[in-house]
Design a protein around this motif. Structure first.
Motif, mmCIF file in Angstrom:
data_model
loop_
_atom_site.group_PDB
_atom_site.id
_atom_site.type_symbol
_atom_site.label_atom_id
_atom_site.label_comp_id
_atom_site.label_asym_id
_atom_site.label_seq_id
_atom_site.Cartn_x
_atom_site.Cartn_y
_atom_site.Cartn_z
ATOM 1 N N GLY A 101 -6.546 15.656 -11.074
ATOM 2 C CA GLY A 101 -7.363 15.171 -12.177
ATOM 3 C C GLY A 101 -8.848 15.222 -11.897
ATOM 4 N N THR A 102 -9.240 15.825 -10.793
ATOM 5 C CA THR A 102 -10.646 15.967 -10.434
ATOM 6 C C THR A 102 -10.850 17.381 -9.905
ATOM 7 N N ALA A 103 -12.099 17.747 -9.756
ATOM 8 C CA ALA A 103 -12.418 19.100 -9.287
ATOM 9 C C ALA A 103 -12.349 19.165 -7.764
ATOM 10 N N LEU A 104 -11.152 18.967 -7.222
ATOM 11 C CA LEU A 104 -10.959 19.009 -5.778
ATOM 12 C C LEU A 104 -10.126 20.240 -5.439
ATOM 13 N N GLY A 105 -10.715 21.167 -4.753
ATOM 14 C CA GLY A 105 -10.023 22.423 -4.510
ATOM 15 C C GLY A 105 -8.974 22.364 -3.430
ATOM 16 N N CYS A 160 -5.814 16.061 -2.922
ATOM 17 C CA CYS A 160 -6.376 14.713 -2.873
ATOM 18 C C CYS A 160 -5.359 13.746 -2.282
ATOM 19 N N LEU A 161 -5.812 12.542 -2.072
ATOM 20 C CA LEU A 161 -4.946 11.452 -1.613
ATOM 21 C C LEU A 161 -5.038 10.324 -2.632
ATOM 22 N N PHE A 162 -3.896 9.938 -3.195
ATOM 23 C CA PHE A 162 -3.828 8.770 -4.068
ATOM 24 C C PHE A 162 -3.440 7.576 -3.207
ATOM 25 N N ARG A 163 -4.229 6.517 -3.285
ATOM 26 C CA ARG A 163 -3.928 5.297 -2.523
ATOM 27 C C ARG A 163 -3.781 4.145 -3.508
ATOM 28 N N PHE A 164 -2.573 3.638 -3.608
ATOM 29 C CA PHE A 164 -2.293 2.547 -4.538
ATOM 30 C C PHE A 164 -2.130 1.258 -3.743
ATOM 31 N N LYS A 165 -2.786 0.179 -4.209
ATOM 32 C CA LYS A 165 -2.736 -1.108 -3.522
ATOM 33 C C LYS A 165 -2.337 -2.209 -4.495
ATOM 34 N N ARG A 196 0.850 -1.189 0.000
ATOM 35 C CA ARG A 196 0.000 0.000 0.000
ATOM 36 C C ARG A 196 0.884 1.237 0.000
ATOM 37 N N GLU A 197 0.507 2.197 -0.830
ATOM 38 C CA GLU A 197 1.169 3.496 -0.844
ATOM 39 C C GLU A 197 0.112 4.584 -0.760
ATOM 40 N N ASP A 198 0.231 5.454 0.234
ATOM 41 C CA ASP A 198 -0.607 6.640 0.361
ATOM 42 C C ASP A 198 0.219 7.845 -0.056
ATOM 43 N N LEU A 199 -0.275 8.581 -1.050
ATOM 44 C CA LEU A 199 0.463 9.725 -1.580
ATOM 45 C C LEU A 199 -0.437 10.952 -1.511
ATOM 46 N N ASN A 200 -0.149 11.840 -0.561
ATOM 47 C CA ASN A 200 -0.901 13.080 -0.448
ATOM 48 C C ASN A 200 -0.498 14.030 -1.567
ATOM 49 N N GLU A 201 -1.474 14.576 -2.260
ATOM 50 C CA GLU A 201 -1.204 15.528 -3.341
ATOM 51 C C GLU A 201 -1.902 16.850 -3.005
ATOM 52 N N PRO A 202 -1.164 17.846 -2.494
ATOM 53 C CA PRO A 202 -1.791 19.113 -2.101
ATOM 54 C C PRO A 202 -2.151 20.016 -3.276
ATOM 55 N N GLU A 203 -1.598 19.767 -4.466
ATOM 56 C CA GLU A 203 -1.868 20.611 -5.621
ATOM 57 C C GLU A 203 -3.105 20.120 -6.363
ATOM 58 N N PRO A 204 -4.218 20.893 -6.364
ATOM 59 C CA PRO A 204 -5.453 20.441 -7.015
ATOM 60 C C PRO A 204 -5.275 20.106 -8.491
ATOM 61 N N GLN A 205 -4.398 20.831 -9.204
ATOM 62 C CA GLN A 205 -4.237 20.582 -10.631
ATOM 63 C C GLN A 205 -3.635 19.208 -10.918
ATOM 64 N N MET A 206 -3.010 18.593 -9.924
ATOM 65 C CA MET A 206 -2.411 17.275 -10.113
ATOM 66 C C MET A 206 -3.399 16.149 -9.819
#
Length: 729
Positions: free
Chosen positions: A363-367, A370-375, A351-361
């Motif tokens: 790929g969704t309308a999240l101001g 987001c958090l990418f979680r890869f399993k 499992r990898e949790d990758l916090n992405e604070p930049e909304p433009q990265m």
């Protein structure tokens, strides 16, 4: 050859060999019996007990006594300070391993097969193996480690392209009683240049290791039994190294959001929270008569500064969990025939949790990011029957026939969550598959006389991830040409099947490729070894050809996809010397190699892979109130940083050559046969590793920006207290 191997080095090694060969015979005669008793017996190359000099390949042996004397507590340290041929690089997200000038960065160790007591550890989703604390095996349990250098698929199948690491744990009779270890480590707060900023300030590094073990043997229900077990917990924090400054901006010119620990657009400061590791483990083995049951479980969780956009984020992490159960049955069917049957079952998840604070990265309308979680996960089990027939009953000619039948399941997928709330948004690249692999192998060993030893074998693997079966032949001949001397010629081949991740992952700019072929490597090697008394000197020349290497490529539309686009030309030499006299033990290993990646008509140097590296060691056994003192050193030549070939910089960065020193002092407590202490200190000359970090890792994201290499811990100290409840020696 001389283009890659300086003539002065060759002359020096040959001169040393001549000097050692003419050492007075009387010295050799005095220690002849001791030398014969001390010659290493190995099983990794042939799955059969044989001396290292007769094994069909270059084998380096690291003993448990050496590990204890030098205060080594992880496999990567043992390889770097005591091994030969292989080399590891310290990468925060997991140690990387290479051999003989070839390091394939980013492979998660899947080009070296790791075997513990006959059980292969590499998992079946991405071939992952770890070499630091992620190995999950307390080294106090290790009897010896065999580094079998070069292609090794003939008996093991996929993943053994660079070699096989065969770890043999201690018998219960060698580990009787209760055992305990408590160790603390300390690293001072570093300056930006790698010096010492403070010994007490916030941000100093520290580690803690606690282990409890037990061993027992005797008779149970009329059968001979032995039980060995040990549990261990290791934790690491810090030190607070510097990162940056790197400026980062989005494609529209706005400053990139890098998390709460950094202002917008500026990746800079100390990492106080994003540098930690936890690694609990358990190993237990029970032998009852002809049956051996083994259980191993471990976890490897780490947060590291080796990330792209997030600065000092403790919630961005990777975690691996391994569990396996292994049952082996060894039966003598007759005076000449033995049967070995091994059944096993393994569980693995990533499992990898990758916090992405930049909304433009995102790929969704999240101001708010987001958090990418890869399993990823795999489950596999199977059976490996093996029959060995001794034709004359004296070990001079044996034939081994075996198979490996395996059922495996793997899956992966990536979830996107809302950063602040953790609410589920979407899943991409979801995939799972159940399949099976089959393999059969044959090995024939024959010694027509006391001076000649022949070994030939072949293995065929059927893997549904590739379109055709992979055949892996090997042939070796050893000639004991003179008293104490052996000349060996070896041809070997190996393959690595594409992993499930490489073939099937889809999403976030990555496309699957179900047409991948297996990677292959062929190697020829000639070596000479001479033993005199308690000393051994060896020299090996090798040449290998790598084809169809799987690398990530950028497509015209900007997406990434794995493809078989790379080959490698590789040749060089290994030189080694080992010996002891009286209370002193010493030795060295040196490898120099030429390795070039070939893609189309271009030849380039491999990233992270040094052309020359080696180690040396000297120790004095303690007695009469004088502690044991052991000094080990390693040297590594310069090498390109990991993204040098893909980042597009006009002048790729190089990690500098460096030297590492390790001093260990240990002894029993006065008047005690069970309690001991050890003090260890590490120092390395370099302040940077060959791994780029930060938003400029692959390309500059701001004017005048360049890549930055990951800082290294230059100073480390350890203090350990151990209890050994076994019988006094």
């Amino acid at each position: 050859m001389m283009r890659a191997i300086p003539q002065t080095l060759v002359a020096a090694w040959l001169a040393g060999a001549v000097v050692l060969l003419v050492v007075p015979t009387a010295w050799a005669d005095d220690a002849e019996l001791e030398a014969l008793l001390e010659e290493s017996v190995v099983t990794g190359a042939s799955k059969t007990a044989e001396t290292a000099s007769d094994a069909p390949g270059s084998t380096r042996v690291i003993t448990g006594d050496q590990l204890r004397r030098h205060g080594l507590t992880s496999l990567d340290e043992a390889i770097n300070y005591l091994g030969g041929g292989l080399i590891t690089e310290w990468k925060p997200a997991g140690i990387e391993i290479g051999g003989r000038g070839v390091t394939l960065t980013g492979d998660y160790g899947n080009h070296v097969l790791v075997v513990v007591d006959g059980h292969a550890l590499n998992e079946q989703w991405d071939g992952t193996a770890y070499f630091e604390k992620g190995l999950g095996l307390p080294l106090e349990l290790v009897d010896h480690i065999e580094l079998v250098i070069g292609p090794g698929s003939v008996l093991y199948g996929s993943n053994a392209t660079l070699g096989v690491i065969n770890i043999v744990t201690k018998r219960a009779s060698d580990y009787r009683g209760a055992h305990a270890i408590a160790e603390v480590g300390y690293m001072p707060l570093p300056t930006r240049g790698g010096g010492i900023a403070s010994l007490t300030a916030r941000g100093i590094g520290h580690s803690e290791r606690v282990g409890l073990g037990y061993g027992s043997d005797g008779e149970l229900f009329g059968y001979r039994y032995g039980w060995v077990t040990q549990a261990e917990m290791w934790r690491f924090t810090g030190p607070a190294v510097f990162g940056g400054p790197q400026r980062a901006q989005n494609g529209d010119g706005t400053p990139m959001q890098l998390g709460p620990a950094a202002p917008p657009g500026l990746w800079a400061g100390r990492f106080y929270d994003a540098y930690s590791i936890q690694a609990p483990s358990l190993y237990s083995r029970l032998t009852l008569g002809e049956l051996t049951l083994t259980l191993k479980a471990s976890m490897f969780r780490r947060t590291t500064p080796n990330i792209l956009d997030q600065f000092d984020d403790k919630n961005t992490f990777e975690r691996d969990r391994f569990v396996y159960l292994d049952l082996q049955w060894h039966k003598s069917l007759s005076a000449r025939t033995t049967l070995d049957l091994r059944t096993y079952g393994d569980l693995y998840d990533y499992r990898e949790d990758l916090n992405e604070p930049e909304p433009q990265m995102c790929g969704t309308a999240l101001g708010n990011g987001c958090l990418f979680r890869f399993k990823g996960a795999s489950r596999w089990g199977g059976a490996e029957p093996r029959v060995t027939y001794d034709w004359f009953g004296d070990g001079m000619m044996t034939t081994m026939v075996g198979g490996d039948l395996r059922l495996r399941w793997a899956r992966h997928g990536s979830e996107t969550l809302d950063g602040p709330s953790g609410a589920y948004i979407e899943t991409v690249g979801k995939w799972s598959q159940l399949d099976s692999t089959q393999a059969g192998y044959l090995q024939h060993r024959y010694s027509p006389s006391a001076d000649w030893h022949l070994n030939a074998g072949v293995r065929t693997d059927h893997d549904p991830r590739v379109s055709k079966a992979n055949a892996s032949p090997r042939a070796a001949v050893t000639w004991d040409a003179w008293r104490g001397g052996a000349v060996k010629l070896v041809y070997a081949s190996a393959f690595r099947a594409p992993t499930a991740y490489e073939m099937y992952f889809e999403g976030f700019g990555s496309l699957p490729n179900q047409q991948l072929k297996a990677e292959t490597v062929r190697s020829v090697e000639g070596s000479v070894e001479h033993r005199f008394g308690t000393h051994r000197i060896g020299l090996s020349l090798f040449r290998s050809w790598w084809q169809n290497l799987i690398v990530s490529t950028t497509l015209p539309d900007g997406n990434q996809q794995y493809s078989n686009t790379l080959s490698i030309e590789n040749y060089g030499l290994d030189a080694s010397f080992d010996g002891h006299r009286g209370d002193y033990r010493y030795g060295f290993n040196v490898t120099e190699a030429y390795a070039r990646a070939i893609e189309g008509s271009e030849k380039t140097q491999l990233p992270v892979a040094p052309a020359i590296y080696g180690n040396a060691r000297l120790s004095r056994d303690g007695k009469a109130g004088i502690p044991t003192v052991a000094l080990a050193a390693r040297a590594v030549g310069p090498r390109l940083f990991d993204t040098a070939l893909t980042a597009g910089y006009a002048e790729p960065l190089r990690a500098p050559a460096h030297v590492g020193l390790r001093l260990a002092v240990s002894d029993q407590f006065p008047g005690s046969t069970h309690w001991s202490w050890r003090v260890t200190g590490d120092w390395i000359s370099a302040s940077r590793s060959p791994y780029a970090i930060g938003p400029n890792r692959y390309a500059a994201t701001g004017p005048g920006q360049s890549a930055e290499l990951m800082p290294l811990n230059r100073y480390t100290g350890f203090v350990a207290l151990a209890y050994d409840g076994g019988e006094a020696n």
